[in-house]
Design an enzyme around this catalytic site. Structure first.
Site, PDB file in Angstrom:
ATOM      1  N   TYR A  45      12.703   2.627   4.761  1.00 19.50           N
ATOM      2  CA  TYR A  45      11.720   2.950   5.793  1.00 19.50           C
ATOM      3  C   TYR A  45      12.387   3.252   7.140  1.00 19.50           C
ATOM      4  O   TYR A  45      12.144   4.293   7.755  1.00 19.50           O
ATOM      5  CB  TYR A  45      10.752   1.781   5.925  1.00 19.50           C
TER       6      TYR A  45
ATOM      7  N   ASP B  78       2.401   8.318  10.909  1.00 19.82           N
ATOM      8  CA  ASP B  78       1.959   7.501  12.062  1.00 19.82           C
ATOM      9  C   ASP B  78       3.060   7.315  13.089  1.00 19.82           C
ATOM     10  O   ASP B  78       2.855   7.509  14.283  1.00 19.82           O
ATOM     11  CB  ASP B  78       1.310   6.174  11.633  1.00 19.82           C
TER      12      ASP B  78
ATOM     13  N   ALA C 297       2.267  -5.212  -2.250  1.00 17.22           N
ATOM     14  CA  ALA C 297       1.641  -4.080  -2.938  1.00 17.22           C
ATOM     15  C   ALA C 297       1.448  -2.907  -1.997  1.00 17.22           C
ATOM     16  O   ALA C 297       1.073  -1.824  -2.410  1.00 17.22           O
ATOM     17  CB  ALA C 297       0.302  -4.502  -3.518  1.00 17.22           C
ATOM     18  N   GLY C 298       1.678  -3.125  -0.712  1.00 23.39           N
ATOM     19  CA  GLY C 298       1.500  -2.031   0.231  1.00 23.39           C
ATOM     20  C   GLY C 298       0.054  -1.859   0.641  1.00 23.39           C
ATOM     21  O   GLY C 298      -0.378  -0.754   0.959  1.00 23.39           O
ATOM     22  N   LEU C 299      -0.706  -2.947   0.622  1.00 32.50           N
ATOM     23  CA  LEU C 299      -2.102  -2.857   1.057  1.00 32.50           C
ATOM     24  C   LEU C 299      -2.294  -3.617   2.369  1.00 32.50           C
ATOM     25  O   LEU C 299      -3.379  -4.059   2.701  1.00 32.50           O
ATOM     26  CB  LEU C 299      -3.042  -3.375  -0.039  1.00 32.50           C
ATOM     27  N   SER C 300      -1.202  -3.788   3.072  1.00 33.28           N
ATOM     28  CA  SER C 300      -1.222  -4.358   4.422  1.00 33.28           C
ATOM     29  C   SER C 300      -1.562  -5.836   4.500  1.00 33.28           C
ATOM     30  O   SER C 300      -2.343  -6.263   5.347  1.00 33.28           O
ATOM     31  CB  SER C 300      -2.211  -3.612   5.320  1.00 33.28           C
TER      32      SER C 300
ATOM     33  N   GLU D 281       0.860  10.201   5.106  1.00 36.62           N
ATOM     34  CA  GLU D 281       1.880   9.164   4.910  1.00 36.62           C
ATOM     35  C   GLU D 281       3.154   9.512   5.674  1.00 36.62           C
ATOM     36  O   GLU D 281       3.618  10.646   5.642  1.00 36.62           O
ATOM     37  CB  GLU D 281       2.176   9.052   3.408  1.00 36.62           C
TER      38      GLU D 281
ATOM     39  N   ASP E  91      -1.561   0.549  10.029  1.00 37.43           N
ATOM     40  CA  ASP E  91      -2.094  -0.594   9.283  1.00 37.43           C
ATOM     41  C   ASP E  91      -2.921  -1.510  10.182  1.00 37.43           C
ATOM     42  O   ASP E  91      -4.051  -1.867   9.862  1.00 37.43           O
ATOM     43  CB  ASP E  91      -0.950  -1.424   8.673  1.00 37.43           C
TER      44      ASP E  91
ATOM     45  N   SER F 119      -1.336 -22.002   3.884  1.00 40.58           N
ATOM     46  CA  SER F 119      -1.947 -20.896   3.150  1.00 40.58           C
ATOM     47  C   SER F 119      -2.226 -21.358   1.730  1.00 40.58           C
ATOM     48  O   SER F 119      -1.444 -22.135   1.158  1.00 40.58           O
ATOM     49  CB  SER F 119      -0.977 -19.710   3.136  1.00 40.58           C
TER      50      SER F 119
HETATM   51  C1  GLA Z   1       3.887   1.411   6.140  1.00 41.52           C
HETATM   52  C2  GLA Z   1       3.838   1.202   7.627  1.00 41.52           C
HETATM   53  C3  GLA Z   1       2.838   2.184   8.248  1.00 41.52           C
HETATM   54  C4  GLA Z   1       3.134   3.614   7.810  1.00 41.52           C
HETATM   55  C5  GLA Z   1       3.275   3.700   6.290  1.00 41.52           C
HETATM   56  C6  GLA Z   1       3.722   5.056   5.817  1.00 41.52           C
HETATM   57  O1  GLA Z   1       2.652   1.076   5.617  1.00 41.52           O
HETATM   58  O2  GLA Z   1       3.443  -0.115   7.918  1.00 41.52           O
HETATM   59  O3  GLA Z   1       2.892   2.054   9.653  1.00 41.52           O
HETATM   60  O4  GLA Z   1       4.269   4.106   8.447  1.00 41.52           O
HETATM   61  O5  GLA Z   1       4.210   2.745   5.808  1.00 41.52           O
HETATM   62  O6  GLA Z   1       2.734   6.003   6.046  1.00 41.52           O
END
Ligand code: GLA
Length: 390
Positions: free
Chosen positions: A225, A39, A126-129, A36, A175, A70
């Site tokens: 971030y 990247d 949720a952070g699942l892209s 984490e 991601d 959507s």
């Molecule tokens: C987010 C960003 C990724 C990565 C993560 C942390 O998901 O989109 O590119 O930097 O945070 O690992």
């Protein structure tokens, strides 16, 4: 398939016409198992594509309009496909617009327009892209409809650029790359600087991955971030007095870093860099552990990763910490950590299959008691990257 039929019906209700000509694509969400905040530092990550994500229905139209709708949002609009511009009020539509803009930058000229209907299964924030999933499915679908080559590495890169420049989020490549290149039952060991990658079979030997959603939303734009990224750049600047060519922290070995870290003047910046270098090493060890099916080691590395994100990188927060602490109390849990950017979103835990129900019940209760929030749990399977369904 019943769901697909219902989506086709929605598409027709919205845009009119017939079923003929509607093509259907899917891109997954992703979960990062370890690695984490490495990247954007040119290090290693170990993500996997999920089985749920974004389904996209698309059909050509004669004029040069771009219809965006959507099932998850009420906003619905048409734009000119020749000139897409960022507009805050367009909310999620800025993701597909950003992709069209990137395709223009690749000198792709559209001779027709398209109507698109998205159906997202990834909980928002949720952070699942969810955003990478929208970007990658849009790029893949438009290139397919235009009969152009669909190089997944290029799709990942242009999707990332669109998120960085059009949407102003300086995310790394993880991601978009995972969403594009994922493979069922495999994790991706990706070197983010060179984009070299290996698919490693995830034979979990009786262990399941459980994603626990804290219910605390996190947005990359408003999180710290970008601040963390600048801190890493600051560390690189200081280290250049010894390594003049250094561009990214991930270029250093942990030993090189440990013997030169005194050059980093700010204590906090030094902590951030320490996390990055040690996390990078953990990813390599985790991939090696998977290769020999050492799930215990893998779980320990997940725990170390979380602790470092909490203590050195300081991106966890009370919700993620509470969820992880509750998970680690359950017998049968080998490891638990926050996944993704932090400050909210999800954790991922490696849990013995016999303990799954206990996990959901006990972690749910304990998390609620500590935070007042209701957690959500998904026992996840690893799915494919972007693909055409119909
Ligand atoms: C987010 C960003 C990724 C990565 C993560 C942390 O998901 O989109 O590119 O930097 O945070 O690992």
């Amino acid at each position: 398939m019943a769901e697909i039929e219902a989506l086709v019906q929605k598409f027709i209700n919205l845009y009119g016409g017939e079923e003929a000509g509607i093509a259907i694509f899917h891109a997954p969400g992703r979960v990062n198992l370890i690695g984490e905040h490495t990247d954007y530092n040119g290090g290693y990550v170990l993500p996997a594509a999920l089985t749920f994500g974004t389904t996209l229905l698309i059909r050509k139209r004669e004029d040069k309009r771009l219809g965006l709708a959507s099932t998850n949002f009420t906003t619905f609009n048409h734009f000119s496909i020749d000139s897409v511009m960022y507009d805050h009020a367009d909310d999620w539509m800025n993701y597909p617009k950003g992709i069209v803009n990137e395709l223009h930058r690749q000198h792709i000229v559209f001779n027709c327009g398209y109507d698109l209907l998205y159906h997202g299964e990834i909980p928002n924030g949720a952070g699942l892209s969810s955003s990478a999933s929208i970007e990658v499915v849009t790029a893949y679908a438009l290139l397919s409809m235009e009969d152009l080559p669909k190089d997944k590495e290029k799709i990942a890169l242009l999707s990332q650029r669109s998120e960085n420049e059009f949407n102003g989020v300086k995310c790394g490549i993880m991601d978009q790359f995972a969403v594009a290149n994922g493979k069922k039952d495999h994790v991706i060991l990706l070197m983010c600087d060179t984009l070299e990658y290996n698919l490693i079979p995830f034979q979990s030997h009786g262990y399941k991955l459980i994603i626990s959603n804290t219910g605390k939303r996190r947005g990359l734009v408003d999180s710290k971030y970008n601040e963390r990224r600048s801190e890493c750049e600051q560390a690189v600047n200081d280290l250049r007095s010894l390594y003049p060519e250094l561009k990214l922290l991930g270029e250093l070995t942990l030993e090189q870093f440990n013997s030169s870290k005194g050059l980093i003047r700010d204590d906090v910046v030094r902590m951030r860099a320490q996390h990055v270098l040690e996390e990078n090493e953990r990813v390599i060890q985790a991939a090696a552990a998977l290769n020999v099916n050492d799930m215990l080691k893998f779980g320990n590395l997940m725990n170390d990763s979380h602790d470092s994100l909490r203590d050195l990188y300081e991106v966890t927060g009370q919700e993620l910490d509470a969820m992880v602490e509750a998970a680690r109390q359950v017998s049968g849990v080998l490891g638990s950590r926050m996944t993704e950017a932090g400050f909210g979103g999800c954790t991922v835990s490696l849990v013995h299959e016999d303990a799954v129900q206990t996990f959901i019940q006990e972690v749910g209760q304990s998390y609620k008691a500590k935070t007042g929030l209701t957690g959500d749990f998904y026992v996840c399977s690893i799915g494919n990257g972007v693909e055409r369904l119909v």
